[in-house]
Design an enzyme around this catalytic site. Sequence first.
Site, PDB file in Angstrom:
ATOM      1  N   TYR A 159      62.137  23.188  52.399  1.00 12.88           N
ATOM      2  CA  TYR A 159      61.267  22.496  51.442  1.00 12.88           C
ATOM      3  C   TYR A 159      60.389  21.524  52.226  1.00 12.88           C
ATOM      4  O   TYR A 159      60.719  20.341  52.349  1.00 12.88           O
ATOM      5  CB  TYR A 159      62.090  21.716  50.420  1.00 12.88           C
ATOM      6  CG  TYR A 159      63.021  22.538  49.560  1.00 12.88           C
ATOM      7  CD1 TYR A 159      62.818  23.899  49.334  1.00 12.88           C
ATOM      8  CD2 TYR A 159      64.111  21.927  48.947  1.00 12.88           C
ATOM      9  CE1 TYR A 159      63.686  24.630  48.524  1.00 12.88           C
ATOM     10  CE2 TYR A 159      64.977  22.651  48.132  1.00 12.88           C
ATOM     11  CZ  TYR A 159      64.762  23.998  47.932  1.00 12.88           C
ATOM     12  OH  TYR A 159      65.615  24.703  47.126  1.00 12.88           O
ATOM     13  N   LYS A 166      61.557  12.903  53.528  1.00 17.64           N
ATOM     14  CA  LYS A 166      62.798  12.168  53.814  1.00 17.64           C
ATOM     15  C   LYS A 166      62.940  11.906  55.322  1.00 17.64           C
ATOM     16  O   LYS A 166      63.511  10.888  55.721  1.00 17.64           O
ATOM     17  CB  LYS A 166      63.998  12.929  53.253  1.00 17.64           C
ATOM     18  CG  LYS A 166      64.019  13.021  51.724  1.00 17.64           C
ATOM     19  CD  LYS A 166      64.061  11.659  51.038  1.00 17.64           C
ATOM     20  CE  LYS A 166      64.263  11.763  49.529  1.00 17.64           C
ATOM     21  NZ  LYS A 166      64.279  10.461  48.839  1.00 17.64           N
TER      22      LYS A 166
HETATM   23  P1  NAP Z   1      66.609  12.123  39.286  1.00 20.72           P
HETATM   24  O1  NAP Z   1      67.780  12.180  38.389  1.00 20.72           O
HETATM   25  O2  NAP Z   1      65.460  13.042  39.076  1.00 20.72           O
HETATM   26  O3  NAP Z   1      66.084  10.610  39.309  1.00 20.72           O
HETATM   27  C1  NAP Z   1      64.937  10.252  40.023  1.00 20.72           C
HETATM   28  C2  NAP Z   1      64.538   8.867  39.583  1.00 20.72           C
HETATM   29  O4  NAP Z   1      63.343   8.495  40.291  1.00 20.72           O
HETATM   30  C3  NAP Z   1      64.202   8.797  38.083  1.00 20.72           C
HETATM   31  O5  NAP Z   1      64.609   7.569  37.569  1.00 20.72           O
HETATM   32  C4  NAP Z   1      62.689   8.919  38.091  1.00 20.72           C
HETATM   33  O6  NAP Z   1      62.077   8.355  36.952  1.00 20.72           O
HETATM   34  C5  NAP Z   1      62.407   8.074  39.335  1.00 20.72           C
HETATM   35  N1  NAP Z   1      61.029   8.209  39.788  1.00 20.72           N
HETATM   36  C6  NAP Z   1      60.372   9.300  40.185  1.00 20.72           C
HETATM   37  N2  NAP Z   1      59.092   8.999  40.486  1.00 20.72           N
HETATM   38  C7  NAP Z   1      58.972   7.665  40.271  1.00 20.72           C
HETATM   39  C8  NAP Z   1      57.909   6.754  40.398  1.00 20.72           C
HETATM   40  N3  NAP Z   1      56.691   7.131  40.772  1.00 20.72           N
HETATM   41  N4  NAP Z   1      58.140   5.451  40.118  1.00 20.72           N
HETATM   42  C9  NAP Z   1      59.372   5.044  39.716  1.00 20.72           C
HETATM   43  N5  NAP Z   1      60.400   5.855  39.547  1.00 20.72           N
HETATM   44  C10 NAP Z   1      60.193   7.155  39.819  1.00 20.72           C
HETATM   45  O7  NAP Z   1      67.040  12.353  40.791  1.00 20.72           O
HETATM   46  P2  NAP Z   1      68.287  11.852  41.669  1.00 20.72           P
HETATM   47  O8  NAP Z   1      68.945  13.066  42.170  1.00 20.72           O
HETATM   48  O9  NAP Z   1      69.062  10.806  40.974  1.00 20.72           O
HETATM   49  O10 NAP Z   1      67.481  11.237  42.915  1.00 20.72           O
HETATM   50  C11 NAP Z   1      67.557   9.879  43.296  1.00 20.72           C
HETATM   51  C12 NAP Z   1      67.286   9.799  44.784  1.00 20.72           C
HETATM   52  O11 NAP Z   1      68.305  10.504  45.488  1.00 20.72           O
HETATM   53  C13 NAP Z   1      65.959  10.461  45.201  1.00 20.72           C
HETATM   54  O12 NAP Z   1      65.337   9.662  46.190  1.00 20.72           O
HETATM   55  C14 NAP Z   1      66.395  11.787  45.791  1.00 20.72           C
HETATM   56  O13 NAP Z   1      65.484  12.281  46.722  1.00 20.72           O
HETATM   57  C15 NAP Z   1      67.722  11.392  46.413  1.00 20.72           C
HETATM   58  N6  NAP Z   1      68.631  12.494  46.678  1.00 20.72           N
HETATM   59  C16 NAP Z   1      69.140  13.223  45.640  1.00 20.72           C
HETATM   60  C17 NAP Z   1      70.014  14.268  45.925  1.00 20.72           C
HETATM   61  C18 NAP Z   1      70.618  15.102  44.838  1.00 20.72           C
HETATM   62  O14 NAP Z   1      71.334  16.070  45.169  1.00 20.72           O
HETATM   63  N7  NAP Z   1      70.406  14.808  43.571  1.00 20.72           N
HETATM   64  C19 NAP Z   1      70.390  14.556  47.253  1.00 20.72           C
HETATM   65  C20 NAP Z   1      69.843  13.795  48.266  1.00 20.72           C
HETATM   66  C21 NAP Z   1      68.977  12.764  47.976  1.00 20.72           C
HETATM   67  P3  NAP Z   1      61.662   9.265  35.661  1.00 20.72           P
HETATM   68  O15 NAP Z   1      62.912   9.466  34.855  1.00 20.72           O
HETATM   69  O16 NAP Z   1      60.637   8.425  34.984  1.00 20.72           O
HETATM   70  O17 NAP Z   1      61.112  10.563  36.202  1.00 20.72           O
END
Ligand code: NAP
Length: 239
Positions: A159, A166
Amino acid sequence: MTARTIALVTGANKGIGKEIARGLGQRDLTVLAAARDQRRGEQAVAELAGEGLDVRFIQLDVTDDTSISAAAKQIAEEFGRLDILVNNAGILTGGPVPSETDLAVMRKVYDANVFGVVAVTNAMLPLLKLSSAGRIVNVSSGLGSISSHADPNSPLPLYLSYNSSKSALNAITVQYARELLATGIKVNACAPGKCATDLNGHSGERTPAQGAQIAIRLATVDADGPTAGFFDDNGVLPW
Ligand code: NAP
């Protein structure tokens, strides 16, 4: 000025961010749960506050300068400083493969995952410098590990936009850590592992609460804790 520890978590309305906010609240911190959407943010805060936690909503879109400076001003006026910043907000776009990358999409990913972190960090740094133990945690990903991708047998998906955003975040983490060494502010990156959230269509095998643990640990490390590191639950990760 309050004696309580003040933490700001971006993207705290759902997923891992909400669990980071919950975990910090359970450690008796005052948590500013930031969300770009007021309704979604207030809903999450109502849930966490209903559990008896001191979690408050703050509007913050990490790609919107006006929103970022308004949030910094609000924190300055209400608390006079900030102790912990967790840059958690992020977006994911999948493949297909690097050679077919849509640059418009890539720019959008970098806006949130890279430039957003720099903008929020720079806006909050004057407040973090007023803390006796400032901490910054950047929520990165194992997909950002360049050395893991360099392995020809790597199982990691290609990706380009997300992974390289990241990797950039990891590089940014180290640069801030070096600049801030003398201030005592510790800056680390973490990888939550693959968690079931909206980000990946709930395909992860870990829960968001499990994914939040490493960010919570790094946000609350004491003076002997690391800086300029990249960690998951099992320890140091390769850059
Ligand atoms: P998620 O459930 O999609 O949550 C993402 C959060 O970021 C949501 O609150 C979203 O708000 C917010 N967001 C996105 N764009 C934004 C902006 N411009 N301003 C403010 N807030 C914004 O995803 P998640 O998995 O919890 O991800 C959280 C972090 O963990 C991310 O940085 C992701 O890359 C990292 N991560 C996740 C995983 C995984 O397996 N899930 C693995 C490695 C790293 P809205 O609800 O308004 O869209």
